[in-house]
Design a protein around this motif. Structure first.
Motif, PDB file in Angstrom:
ATOM      1  N   LEU A  69       1.022  -1.403   0.188  1.00 55.39           N
ATOM      2  CA  LEU A  69      -0.100   0.082   0.482  1.00 55.39           C
ATOM      3  C   LEU A  69       0.717   1.423  -0.171  1.00 55.39           C
ATOM      4  N   ASP A  70       0.143   2.374  -0.495  1.00 54.10           N
ATOM      5  CA  ASP A  70       0.492   4.187  -0.146  1.00 54.10           C
ATOM      6  C   ASP A  70      -0.588   4.517   0.179  1.00 54.10           C
ATOM      7  N   ILE A  71      -0.363   5.866   0.924  1.00 55.81           N
ATOM      8  CA  ILE A  71      -0.870   6.336   1.446  1.00 55.81           C
ATOM      9  C   ILE A  71      -0.868   8.153   0.444  1.00 55.81           C
ATOM     10  N   GLU A  72      -1.912   9.128   0.322  1.00 52.73           N
ATOM     11  CA  GLU A  72      -1.146   9.657  -0.332  1.00 52.73           C
ATOM     12  C   GLU A  72      -1.722  11.102   1.321  1.00 52.73           C
ATOM     13  N   THR A  73      -1.544  12.026   0.823  1.00 56.29           N
ATOM     14  CA  THR A  73      -1.702  13.411   2.443  1.00 56.29           C
ATOM     15  C   THR A  73      -1.951  14.801   1.605  1.00 56.29           C
ATOM     16  N   VAL A  74      -2.319  15.784   2.043  1.00 51.18           N
ATOM     17  CA  VAL A  74      -2.340  16.812   1.941  1.00 51.18           C
ATOM     18  C   VAL A  74      -2.746  17.575   3.233  1.00 51.18           C
ATOM     19  N   ALA A  75      -2.742  18.543   3.460  1.00 45.63           N
ATOM     20  CA  ALA A  75      -2.221  19.652   4.536  1.00 45.63           C
ATOM     21  C   ALA A  75      -3.447  19.915   4.787  1.00 45.63           C
ATOM     22  N   GLY A  76      -4.357  20.155   5.846  1.00 43.25           N
ATOM     23  CA  GLY A  76      -5.712  19.835   6.401  1.00 43.25           C
ATOM     24  C   GLY A  76      -6.156  20.898   6.018  1.00 43.25           C
ATOM     25  N   HIS A  77      -5.862  21.608   5.753  1.00 45.50           N
ATOM     26  CA  HIS A  77      -6.619  23.103   5.049  1.00 45.50           C
ATOM     27  C   HIS A  77      -6.072  23.721   4.136  1.00 45.50           C
ATOM     28  N   GLY A 131      -2.479  17.937   8.877  1.00 46.23           N
ATOM     29  CA  GLY A 131      -2.629  16.739   7.812  1.00 46.23           C
ATOM     30  C   GLY A 131      -3.772  15.462   7.086  1.00 46.23           C
ATOM     31  N   LYS A 132      -4.149  15.430   6.724  1.00 47.81           N
ATOM     32  CA  LYS A 132      -5.376  14.454   6.409  1.00 47.81           C
ATOM     33  C   LYS A 132      -5.019  13.427   5.215  1.00 47.81           C
ATOM     34  N   VAL A 133      -5.531  12.107   5.323  1.00 45.75           N
ATOM     35  CA  VAL A 133      -5.364  11.301   3.945  1.00 45.75           C
ATOM     36  C   VAL A 133      -6.420  11.540   3.486  1.00 45.75           C
ATOM     37  N   VAL A 134      -5.901  11.836   1.783  1.00 44.95           N
ATOM     38  CA  VAL A 134      -7.284  11.996   0.772  1.00 44.95           C
ATOM     39  C   VAL A 134      -7.134  10.868  -0.243  1.00 44.95           C
ATOM     40  N   CYS A 135      -6.345   9.769  -0.393  1.00 45.00           N
ATOM     41  CA  CYS A 135      -6.547   8.301  -1.308  1.00 45.00           C
ATOM     42  C   CYS A 135      -5.296   7.883  -0.453  1.00 45.00           C
ATOM     43  N   ILE A 136      -6.034   6.511  -0.958  1.00 40.04           N
ATOM     44  CA  ILE A 136      -5.146   4.607  -0.274  1.00 40.04           C
ATOM     45  C   ILE A 136      -5.247   4.274  -1.329  1.00 40.04           C
ATOM     46  N   ALA A 137      -4.136   3.718  -1.964  1.00 37.97           N
ATOM     47  CA  ALA A 137      -3.752   2.638  -2.819  1.00 37.97           C
ATOM     48  C   ALA A 137      -3.780   1.075  -2.287  1.00 37.97           C
ATOM     49  N   PHE A 138      -3.382   0.278  -2.885  1.00 45.96           N
ATOM     50  CA  PHE A 138      -3.581  -1.143  -2.652  1.00 45.96           C
ATOM     51  C   PHE A 138      -3.557  -1.979  -3.471  1.00 45.96           C
ATOM     52  N   GLY A 139      -2.198  -3.136  -3.250  1.00 48.43           N
ATOM     53  CA  GLY A 139      -2.513  -4.075  -4.178  1.00 48.43           C
ATOM     54  C   GLY A 139      -2.193  -5.050  -3.587  1.00 48.43           C
ATOM     55  N   ALA A 140      -1.964  -6.180  -4.625  1.00 51.13           N
ATOM     56  CA  ALA A 140      -1.777  -8.088  -4.441  1.00 51.13           C
ATOM     57  C   ALA A 140      -1.624  -8.589  -5.250  1.00 51.13           C
ATOM     58  N   PHE A 141      -0.390  -9.350  -5.236  1.00 50.90           N
ATOM     59  CA  PHE A 141       0.284 -10.946  -5.962  1.00 50.90           C
ATOM     60  C   PHE A 141      -1.155 -11.271  -6.446  1.00 50.90           C
ATOM     61  N   ALA A 162       0.848 -11.961 -11.329  1.00 50.63           N
ATOM     62  CA  ALA A 162       0.258 -10.783 -11.746  1.00 50.63           C
ATOM     63  C   ALA A 162      -0.024 -10.153 -10.628  1.00 50.63           C
ATOM     64  N   PHE A 163      -0.320  -8.678 -10.739  1.00 54.92           N
ATOM     65  CA  PHE A 163      -0.483  -7.392  -9.713  1.00 54.92           C
ATOM     66  C   PHE A 163      -2.061  -7.095 -10.198  1.00 54.92           C
ATOM     67  N   LYS A 164      -2.809  -6.626  -8.935  1.00 58.65           N
ATOM     68  CA  LYS A 164      -3.926  -5.966  -8.992  1.00 58.65           C
ATOM     69  C   LYS A 164      -4.200  -4.840  -8.330  1.00 58.65           C
ATOM     70  N   VAL A 165      -4.227  -3.495  -8.556  1.00 60.93           N
ATOM     71  CA  VAL A 165      -3.853  -2.560  -8.062  1.00 60.93           C
ATOM     72  C   VAL A 165      -5.191  -1.538  -7.997  1.00 60.93           C
ATOM     73  N   ARG A 166      -5.294  -0.912  -6.822  1.00 60.69           N
ATOM     74  CA  ARG A 166      -6.507  -0.205  -6.743  1.00 60.69           C
ATOM     75  C   ARG A 166      -6.849   0.501  -5.465  1.00 60.69           C
ATOM     76  N   SER A 167      -7.595   2.169  -5.853  1.00 57.77           N
ATOM     77  CA  SER A 167      -7.164   3.026  -4.779  1.00 57.77           C
ATOM     78  C   SER A 167      -8.583   3.599  -4.644  1.00 57.77           C
ATOM     79  N   PHE A 168      -8.684   3.893  -3.222  1.00 58.78           N
ATOM     80  CA  PHE A 168     -10.033   4.097  -2.132  1.00 58.78           C
ATOM     81  C   PHE A 168      -9.144   6.328  -2.229  1.00 58.78           C
ATOM     82  N   SER A 169     -10.275   6.946  -2.078  1.00 55.47           N
ATOM     83  CA  SER A 169     -10.482   7.649  -2.409  1.00 55.47           C
ATOM     84  C   SER A 169     -11.488   8.890  -2.028  1.00 55.47           C
ATOM     85  N   SER A 170     -10.848   9.961  -1.224  1.00 57.86           N
ATOM     86  CA  SER A 170     -12.418  11.042  -0.759  1.00 57.86           C
ATOM     87  C   SER A 170     -12.149  12.432   0.150  1.00 57.86           C
TER      88      SER A 170
END
Length: 244
Positions: free
Chosen positions: A15-23, A68-78, A87-95
């Motif tokens: 997994l990996d996360i993307e974060t931004v300043a909270g405001h 800060g805050k999290v805006v996206c989490i991507a995760f993948g599995a073999f 093979a590998f599949k990667v998906r992301s959640f964001s909000s």
């Protein structure tokens, strides 16, 4: 691929996360939080008062879970396809709603056996895992067992960190995901943007989809590095699936 790797891969989530300043700006902070950021900003800038707290917040607020805050989490599995090829599949959640995002992620990892799920991220032990836990607590969300480390023996914490795997016990320097990708001749993920641009892309371009694409590509790179660190062949590009 060895039978041992296939067995471990069943409960391995990268997994990996993307974060931004909270405001969007320093002015969005409460007066109390502004004062606390002022102190942190001064320390970050080594006492250089020519750099304003506002500029520092926009540039570095995303790094600290308190600001800060999290805006996206991507995760993948073999997995192995119908041809028995890796093979590998990667998906992301964001909000924009961090609570919704964290609850979605929590529901995902709680589908795995907590005593078997291995989470892997680059610099995950120092950034991704603690950032997620702290933000969950701030929002009153209980931390899933797979992320809990309190009271556990070292061998009971099933977290892996590709940066630590690369260090082999050497703690003198930080090695970026991009540098490891270059070392192993793996295509990088910085074609569309880079990590220091996430806050700007989020607030100024309002382009969460772009951030998600970048986050997913980071996980693809992470997966290939993980394989290289175990002396295994990389996943062919045609066997990688990306889901938004």
């Amino acid at each position: 691929m060895t039978d041992e790797f296939r067995r471990r891969a069943k409960n391995l989530l990268l997994l990996d996360i993307e974060t931004v300043a909270g405001h969007a700006s320093y002015d969005g902070l409460t007066k109390r939080m502004q004062k606390l950021w002022d102190k942190k900003s001064l320390a970050l800038n080594k006492g250089d008062e020519t750099i304003s707290s506002a500029d520092c917040f926009y540039d570095k607020g995303a790094i600290y879970s308190e600001f800060g805050k999290v805006v996206c989490i991507a995760f993948g599995a073999f997995y192995w396809n119908e041809k028995d090829e890796i093979a590998f599949k990667v998906r992301s959640f964001s909000s924009d709603d961090e609570v919704k995002l964290l609850l979605e992620f929590k529901a995902l990892i709680e589908k795995y056996p907590a005593d078997q799920l291995t989470l892997c991220a680059h610099n995950g032990r120092e950034f991704d895992f603690p950032f997620l836990c702290r933000r969950m607590l701030i929002h009153g969300i209980s931390i899933p067992k797979a992320l809990q480390i309190s009271g556990k023996k070292p061998w009971e914490v099933l977290h892996q960190d590709t940066m630590e795997l690369w260090k082999f016990g050497d703690y003198k320097s930080y090695t970026s995901l991009d540098l490891l990708a270059a070392v192993f001749d793996i295509p990088g993920s910085k074609n569309e943007m880079s990590g220091d641009q996430v806050t700007r892309v989020y607030y100024e371009e309002n382009d969460l989809a772009k951030i998600c694409r970048y986050c997913r590509e980071d996980v693809v790179v992470l997966a290939q590095i993980y394989l290289k660190l175990h002396c295994l062949d990389m996943v062919p590009q045609e066997n990688i699936t990306r889901v938004g």
